[in-house]
Design a protein around this motif. Structure first.
Motif, PDB file in Angstrom:
ATOM      1  N   ALA A 137      -0.277  -1.976 -24.398  1.00  0.00           N
ATOM      2  CA  ALA A 137      -0.337  -2.648 -23.099  1.00  0.00           C
ATOM      3  C   ALA A 137       0.878  -2.296 -22.251  1.00  0.00           C
ATOM      4  O   ALA A 137       0.767  -2.094 -21.028  1.00  0.00           O
ATOM      5  CB  ALA A 137      -0.435  -4.161 -23.300  1.00  0.00           C
ATOM      6  N   LEU A 138       2.057  -2.200 -22.889  1.00  0.00           N
ATOM      7  CA  LEU A 138       3.259  -1.812 -22.158  1.00  0.00           C
ATOM      8  C   LEU A 138       3.131  -0.392 -21.611  1.00  0.00           C
ATOM      9  O   LEU A 138       3.518  -0.118 -20.466  1.00  0.00           O
ATOM     10  CB  LEU A 138       4.482  -1.911 -23.068  1.00  0.00           C
ATOM     11  CG  LEU A 138       5.830  -1.473 -22.458  1.00  0.00           C
ATOM     12  CD1 LEU A 138       6.142  -2.286 -21.207  1.00  0.00           C
ATOM     13  CD2 LEU A 138       6.951  -1.621 -23.477  1.00  0.00           C
ATOM     14  N   LEU A 139       2.551   0.508 -22.399  1.00  0.00           N
ATOM     15  CA  LEU A 139       2.338   1.876 -21.920  1.00  0.00           C
ATOM     16  C   LEU A 139       1.407   1.898 -20.711  1.00  0.00           C
ATOM     17  O   LEU A 139       1.594   2.683 -19.775  1.00  0.00           O
ATOM     18  CB  LEU A 139       1.768   2.737 -23.044  1.00  0.00           C
ATOM     19  CG  LEU A 139       2.704   3.025 -24.222  1.00  0.00           C
ATOM     20  CD1 LEU A 139       1.960   3.773 -25.318  1.00  0.00           C
ATOM     21  CD2 LEU A 139       3.927   3.814 -23.774  1.00  0.00           C
ATOM     22  N   MET A 140       0.406   1.023 -20.707  1.00  0.00           N
ATOM     23  CA  MET A 140      -0.490   0.938 -19.557  1.00  0.00           C
ATOM     24  C   MET A 140       0.243   0.422 -18.319  1.00  0.00           C
ATOM     25  O   MET A 140       0.004   0.894 -17.204  1.00  0.00           O
ATOM     26  CB  MET A 140      -1.672   0.030 -19.890  1.00  0.00           C
ATOM     27  CG  MET A 140      -2.595   0.584 -20.968  1.00  0.00           C
ATOM     28  SD  MET A 140      -3.967  -0.525 -21.339  1.00  0.00           S
ATOM     29  CE  MET A 140      -4.902  -0.415 -19.799  1.00  0.00           C
ATOM     30  N   ILE A 141       1.165  -0.528 -18.517  1.00  0.00           N
ATOM     31  CA  ILE A 141       1.963  -1.030 -17.397  1.00  0.00           C
ATOM     32  C   ILE A 141       2.839   0.095 -16.836  1.00  0.00           C
ATOM     33  O   ILE A 141       2.973   0.252 -15.612  1.00  0.00           O
ATOM     34  CB  ILE A 141       2.822  -2.226 -17.848  1.00  0.00           C
ATOM     35  CG1 ILE A 141       1.926  -3.426 -18.187  1.00  0.00           C
ATOM     36  CG2 ILE A 141       3.838  -2.608 -16.776  1.00  0.00           C
ATOM     37  CD1 ILE A 141       2.659  -4.588 -18.821  1.00  0.00           C
ATOM     38  N   VAL A 142       3.433   0.877 -17.740  1.00  0.00           N
ATOM     39  CA  VAL A 142       4.240   2.024 -17.296  1.00  0.00           C
ATOM     40  C   VAL A 142       3.383   2.992 -16.487  1.00  0.00           C
ATOM     41  O   VAL A 142       3.798   3.485 -15.428  1.00  0.00           O
ATOM     42  CB  VAL A 142       4.863   2.740 -18.506  1.00  0.00           C
ATOM     43  CG1 VAL A 142       5.643   3.974 -18.046  1.00  0.00           C
ATOM     44  CG2 VAL A 142       5.781   1.805 -19.280  1.00  0.00           C
ATOM     45  N   GLY A 143       2.178   3.266 -16.973  1.00  0.00           N
ATOM     46  CA  GLY A 143       1.286   4.166 -16.258  1.00  0.00           C
ATOM     47  C   GLY A 143       0.928   3.644 -14.881  1.00  0.00           C
ATOM     48  O   GLY A 143       0.905   4.408 -13.898  1.00  0.00           O
ATOM     49  N   ALA A 144       0.654   2.338 -14.791  1.00  0.00           N
ATOM     50  CA  ALA A 144       0.322   1.742 -13.500  1.00  0.00           C
ATOM     51  C   ALA A 144       1.504   1.835 -12.542  1.00  0.00           C
ATOM     52  O   ALA A 144       1.325   2.089 -11.340  1.00  0.00           O
ATOM     53  CB  ALA A 144      -0.108   0.284 -13.696  1.00  0.00           C
ATOM     54  N   TYR A 145       2.723   1.646 -13.045  1.00  0.00           N
ATOM     55  CA  TYR A 145       3.906   1.739 -12.185  1.00  0.00           C
ATOM     56  C   TYR A 145       4.087   3.156 -11.649  1.00  0.00           C
ATOM     57  O   TYR A 145       4.520   3.348 -10.499  1.00  0.00           O
ATOM     58  CB  TYR A 145       5.157   1.316 -12.958  1.00  0.00           C
ATOM     59  CG  TYR A 145       6.401   1.287 -12.101  1.00  0.00           C
ATOM     60  CD1 TYR A 145       6.628   0.247 -11.213  1.00  0.00           C
ATOM     61  CD2 TYR A 145       7.336   2.313 -12.173  1.00  0.00           C
ATOM     62  CE1 TYR A 145       7.765   0.227 -10.409  1.00  0.00           C
ATOM     63  CE2 TYR A 145       8.469   2.299 -11.380  1.00  0.00           C
ATOM     64  CZ  TYR A 145       8.682   1.253 -10.499  1.00  0.00           C
ATOM     65  OH  TYR A 145       9.801   1.241  -9.708  1.00  0.00           O
ATOM     66  N   GLN A 146       3.743   4.150 -12.470  1.00  0.00           N
ATOM     67  CA  GLN A 146       3.851   5.542 -12.012  1.00  0.00           C
ATOM     68  C   GLN A 146       2.974   5.798 -10.792  1.00  0.00           C
ATOM     69  O   GLN A 146       3.239   6.723 -10.008  1.00  0.00           O
ATOM     70  CB  GLN A 146       3.447   6.493 -13.142  1.00  0.00           C
ATOM     71  CG  GLN A 146       4.438   6.593 -14.291  1.00  0.00           C
ATOM     72  CD  GLN A 146       5.678   7.359 -13.912  1.00  0.00           C
ATOM     73  OE1 GLN A 146       6.713   6.777 -13.568  1.00  0.00           O
ATOM     74  NE2 GLN A 146       5.600   8.671 -13.966  1.00  0.00           N
ATOM     75  N   LEU A 147       1.935   5.003 -10.620  1.00  0.00           N
ATOM     76  CA  LEU A 147       1.004   5.173  -9.501  1.00  0.00           C
ATOM     77  C   LEU A 147       1.314   4.243  -8.330  1.00  0.00           C
ATOM     78  O   LEU A 147       0.590   4.258  -7.331  1.00  0.00           O
ATOM     79  CB  LEU A 147      -0.429   4.910  -9.981  1.00  0.00           C
ATOM     80  CG  LEU A 147      -0.915   5.746 -11.176  1.00  0.00           C
ATOM     81  CD1 LEU A 147      -2.287   5.280 -11.623  1.00  0.00           C
ATOM     82  CD2 LEU A 147      -0.937   7.221 -10.824  1.00  0.00           C
ATOM     83  N   SER A 148       2.377   3.445  -8.437  1.00  0.00           N
ATOM     84  CA  SER A 148       2.644   2.396  -7.456  1.00  0.00           C
ATOM     85  C   SER A 148       3.449   2.903  -6.259  1.00  0.00           C
ATOM     86  O   SER A 148       4.184   3.897  -6.346  1.00  0.00           O
ATOM     87  CB  SER A 148       3.401   1.241  -8.119  1.00  0.00           C
ATOM     88  OG  SER A 148       4.722   1.638  -8.429  1.00  0.00           O
ATOM     89  N   PRO A 149       3.376   2.209  -5.118  1.00  0.00           N
ATOM     90  CA  PRO A 149       4.182   2.572  -3.938  1.00  0.00           C
ATOM     91  C   PRO A 149       5.683   2.469  -4.185  1.00  0.00           C
ATOM     92  O   PRO A 149       6.462   3.242  -3.613  1.00  0.00           O
ATOM     93  CB  PRO A 149       3.722   1.567  -2.875  1.00  0.00           C
ATOM     94  CG  PRO A 149       2.368   1.126  -3.316  1.00  0.00           C
ATOM     95  CD  PRO A 149       2.406   1.137  -4.817  1.00  0.00           C
ATOM     96  N   LEU A 150       6.124   1.498  -5.010  1.00  0.00           N
ATOM     97  CA  LEU A 150       7.554   1.360  -5.297  1.00  0.00           C
ATOM     98  C   LEU A 150       8.081   2.585  -6.016  1.00  0.00           C
ATOM     99  O   LEU A 150       9.191   3.057  -5.737  1.00  0.00           O
ATOM    100  CB  LEU A 150       7.809   0.096  -6.119  1.00  0.00           C
ATOM    101  CG  LEU A 150       9.271  -0.197  -6.466  1.00  0.00           C
ATOM    102  CD1 LEU A 150      10.127  -0.289  -5.212  1.00  0.00           C
ATOM    103  CD2 LEU A 150       9.384  -1.477  -7.295  1.00  0.00           C
ATOM    104  N   LYS A 151       7.300   3.106  -6.944  1.00  0.00           N
ATOM    105  CA  LYS A 151       7.684   4.343  -7.621  1.00  0.00           C
ATOM    106  C   LYS A 151       7.826   5.469  -6.601  1.00  0.00           C
ATOM    107  O   LYS A 151       8.796   6.245  -6.640  1.00  0.00           O
ATOM    108  CB  LYS A 151       6.629   4.701  -8.661  1.00  0.00           C
ATOM    109  CG  LYS A 151       6.718   6.118  -9.221  1.00  0.00           C
ATOM    110  CD  LYS A 151       7.858   6.254 -10.200  1.00  0.00           C
ATOM    111  CE  LYS A 151       7.887   7.675 -10.775  1.00  0.00           C
ATOM    112  NZ  LYS A 151       8.798   7.809 -11.912  1.00  0.00           N
TER     113      LYS A 151
END
Length: 262
Positions: A137-151
């Motif tokens: 689940a943490l890896l999925m959160i990391v993946g989602a952050y990679q796609l985020s505007p903040l990133k």
């Protein structure tokens, strides 16, 4: 010393320091017995706070000095120009100190989170499969952050050293420290979840550290860096999903019988 020679010396020092840090990490990883290697896959690696922080900083030097080199060299180039005009010169290492301070604070927070998760897991009695799925689940959160505007925002700041200099320049020693802190915060915003992904993958997993380092370097320096970030985000989402279904896919997964034997 000529400005070009100064630049080459700083670059050589960054490479040597990063290489020495990698050598220490590899030596620590392969130089311990099996019991110690088991501990190295736990969130705190079986370490107390001071030792954990020391290892964390070695990891940050090994992984971040290569990716921060363009910004560090740009800062030095501006300072060398000021020195040539007879203006006040500030050592590049003052900027580096401010940059590393950000990662030091992050290390303290990382240890607190790791120790807390270990205590919680022991208190609740999580199975190895459940713990692995939490890692997924943490890896999925990391993946989602990679796609985020903040990133995207933080990556844009890290990809343009000259732009950062033009918008964030501060004179003097404390100005250099402040610039190091500010750039460190942008770098942290760009990469912090990628480093948290090392906890489920193995905090001393040298192969995982190498992959993260190459990914961060490519994001910051390659023309297609933003696209690379997106692709890695999708890959992490897919991998995290796979771990939820097959917890054995996580490198740190330990079967129950193996845990009992150890």
């Amino acid at each position: 010393m000529a400005p070009t020679l100064q630049r080459n010396v700083i670059l050589a020092l960054l490479i040597v320091i990063a290489a020495a840090a990698w050598a220490l990490l590899v030596w620590q990883r392969i130089g311990n017995d099996a019991d110690m290697r088991m501990e190295m896959y736990s969130p705190t690696m079986g370490m107390k706070a001071p030792l954990f922080l020391a290892v964390w900083m070695i990891m940050m030097v090994a992984m971040m000095f290569p990716t921060a080199a363009p910004m560090i060299l740009t800062f030095h180039q501006v300072q060398a120009g000021k020195q040539g005009r007879g203006e006040t010169f500030v050592s590049t290492w003052v900027f580096v100190a401010g940059y590393l301070l950000v990662w030091g604070v992050m290390g303290i927070l990382a240890f607190a989170g790791a120790a807390g998760s270990e205590m919680l897991a022991e208190h609740v009695g999580l199975s190895t499969a459940t713990a692995a799925r939490i890692g997924g689940a943490l890896l999925m959160i990391v993946g989602a952050y990679q796609l985020s505007p903040l990133k995207d925002l933080c990556l844009a700041k890290c990809r343009t050293p000259v732009g950062f200099i033009l918008t964030s320049w501060r004179d003097g020693q404390w100005g250099a420290v402040r610039m190091g802190l500010e750039h460190g915060l942008f770098c942290l915003g760009c990469c912090w979840l990628l480093f948290l992904a090392l906890f489920p993958l193995g905090i001393m997993n040298v192969a995982a550290m190498a992959v993260v380092t190459l990914l961060v370097f490519a994001e910051k320096t390659r023309p297609s860096g933003e696209r690379i970030a997106k692709v890695s985000g999708v890959a992490l989402l897919l991998y995290g999903t796979a771990v939820l279904v097959f917890p054995q896919a996580l490198p740190t997964f330990q079967p129950a019988d193996a845990m009992m034997m150890n």
